[in-house]
Design an enzyme around this catalytic site. Structure first.
Site: not given
Lengths: 314, 314
Positions: A13, A15-16, A18-19, A47, A136, A140
């Site tokens: 991920g 290129t996102g 936050i990535g 991207k 999320k 976990r």
């Protein structure tokens, strides 16, 4: 506390939003860094540029896809640590990463996509409850059940998302307001705002650190922990001017969650631009060879007029 | 103009917002009606109830999925007419329906998912340009290139989506405003508002009609064609009160499309409820066995404080 040899890192991920910060920080801090990128991303103008900047930093680009199990396993086998930075809509697809990590058997640490509030400490309302926090949390629990070594990085509010608008999202301002501001609730809840680069720095520091193994790494620096009221005061001091404050009560927040449209407003507004501003529903003549008009063709249908429809609300 | 034997109809996307009206109207008007439904929809509380209501109307439920080519072909082979009512995000997936129709070879009419403004008459701005208008236009061109008999039903504005709020989407009102209203542009463009049941009625009338073959069926009843200004006047007469009007200029509309958030506001607001109203980022103590705090663990990281971050805007 640093290990002598730095782990090899795979970012999924990358290129996102936050990535990008994570890949950059990993490469700059001396980790051999790999980014799994879809072939389609290379021809995407934004991207594609990001991928080029990764290469310039010495990042190894691996072609693959969450849905291509073989490509995932192949990529994971080359590294020690996997960082997922997949977006909100792909959170549950991280089960595919977990399966590939299990099959590879060589991963020393997995950092699933978090970048928000601690999902185990949050009681959210819908839709965030299921779409974000529930998804999320589910990931976990699967990570733990599978016995995969992990670190959950709780980055709290990303500064670039919240601070330029001072959390004014309707519409979203591109610089902080200088006349009036809406504050959710009483404005006294303490919130944490972190620059994306700082979240990345702590994350990369933590991935080889035995003190963060199977733990949550909270990014809660004291200077960045402040209430909305304190944030507004800070801004007012900077501009030497007081803002007009409106509070949206919790009751009103909960009601607005119900009445705000499910489709993003910017999509609705661009549709409405063609309809209400441009008049594209009516600014042409129907060519008989191409089209027919329904109420003329079927006069027996007793359609409800707008006038009749509105009467139910009056 | 009615054919003696009514066509058998398959609806794909029948449990969706608009699909429900189409399935009901098809069954009630005497067409043998089939609905392709995903197995997962049956256990969904809302969709499961819709499927039950279909069965009560004599609709045959076929299990299948856009991504299961075999299930599509099997369903299509049982009918004469295919109506797609898939949602905005699945518009381009209709190529899968087109492939299955080609393979089946028995379809007399295909009605792709439209339910809006005529995409061949509209010059939209992004994101609607690509997400909505471009995708529908692409599907039209493929249908034509493949030589599949079609009818494009241009339903224009669905009343249930637009009229209860009088097009007030930020936030979306649940009943028309009684004090003030925002009007896009000068409010003089003529718009068409149709009740969902009426769109369905015209659609089902048209599917066996040779006059609509390979044509666009416009649902433009004269009583439902009115400008925003006329709509507001109509409402004002009903409540015996004048509204305070604010116009959003085209320039402002185009600017707002840029600044409104891409994530639906109701998702952002439900996240912000936990963060700003409830204080879930800071209302707990980090248990040392479970978590560690980053700025304490790595004091060498010179993080950017909120104070410093805001200085760039002042």
């Amino acid at each position: 506390m640093e290990t002598t040899k730095k782990s090899k890192v795979l970012v999924i991920g990358g290129t996102g939003y936050i990535g990008k910060f994570i890949v950059q920080e990993s490469a700059k801090s001396g980790h051999q860094t790999f980014a799994l990128v879809r072939e389609a991303s290379l021809s995407d103008p934004v991207k594609g540029k990001t991928v080029k900047s990764f290469k310039d930093l010495g990042v190894t680009i691996l072609h693959g896809d969450l849905n291509d199990h073989e490509s995932l396993v192949k990529a994971i086998k080359q590294v020690d640590v996997v960082i997922s930075t997949v977006g909100r809509k792909q959170l549950l697809d991280q089960t595919k990463i977990i399966s590939a990590i299990k099959e590879s058997g060589n991963i020393k640490r997995f950092l699933p996509s978090e970048f928000g509030t601690d999902v185990d400490k949050t009681v959210a309302v819908e839709p965030a409850k299921s779409l974000v926090f529930g998804a999320k949390r589910q990931i976990r629990r699967i990570v733990e059940a599978e016995g995969i070594p992990y670190t959950y990085v709780v980055g709290n509010c990303a500064a670039g998302f919240y601070l330029p608008s001072l959390a004014q999202f309707q519409p979203r301002l591109t610089s902080p307001p200088r006349d009036k501001i809406t504050i959710l609730g009483d404005g006294n809840a303490k919130v944490v705002f972190n620059r994306e680069e700082d979240i990345a720095a702590y994350m990369i520091k933590g991935l080889d650190d035995p003190r963060t193994l199977n733990k949550t790494l909270y990014v809660n620096p004291p200077k960045n922990t402040l209430s909305m009221n304190e944030l507004v005061t800070l801004w007012e001091k900077k501009i030497g001017k007081s803002l007009e404050k409106t509070h949206m009560t919790e009751e009103q927040v909960l009601k607005n969650i119900q009445v705000y449209p499910v489709v993003p407003v910017y999509v609705i507004l661009s549709i409405n631009h063609t309809v209400f501003v441009k008049g594209h529903q009516t600014n042409f003549t129907i060519e008989p060879c191409l089209g027919v008009e329904a109420s003329k063709l079927y006069p027996d249908v007793k359609y409800t007029s707008v006038d009749e429809y509105l009467s139910q609300f009056a």
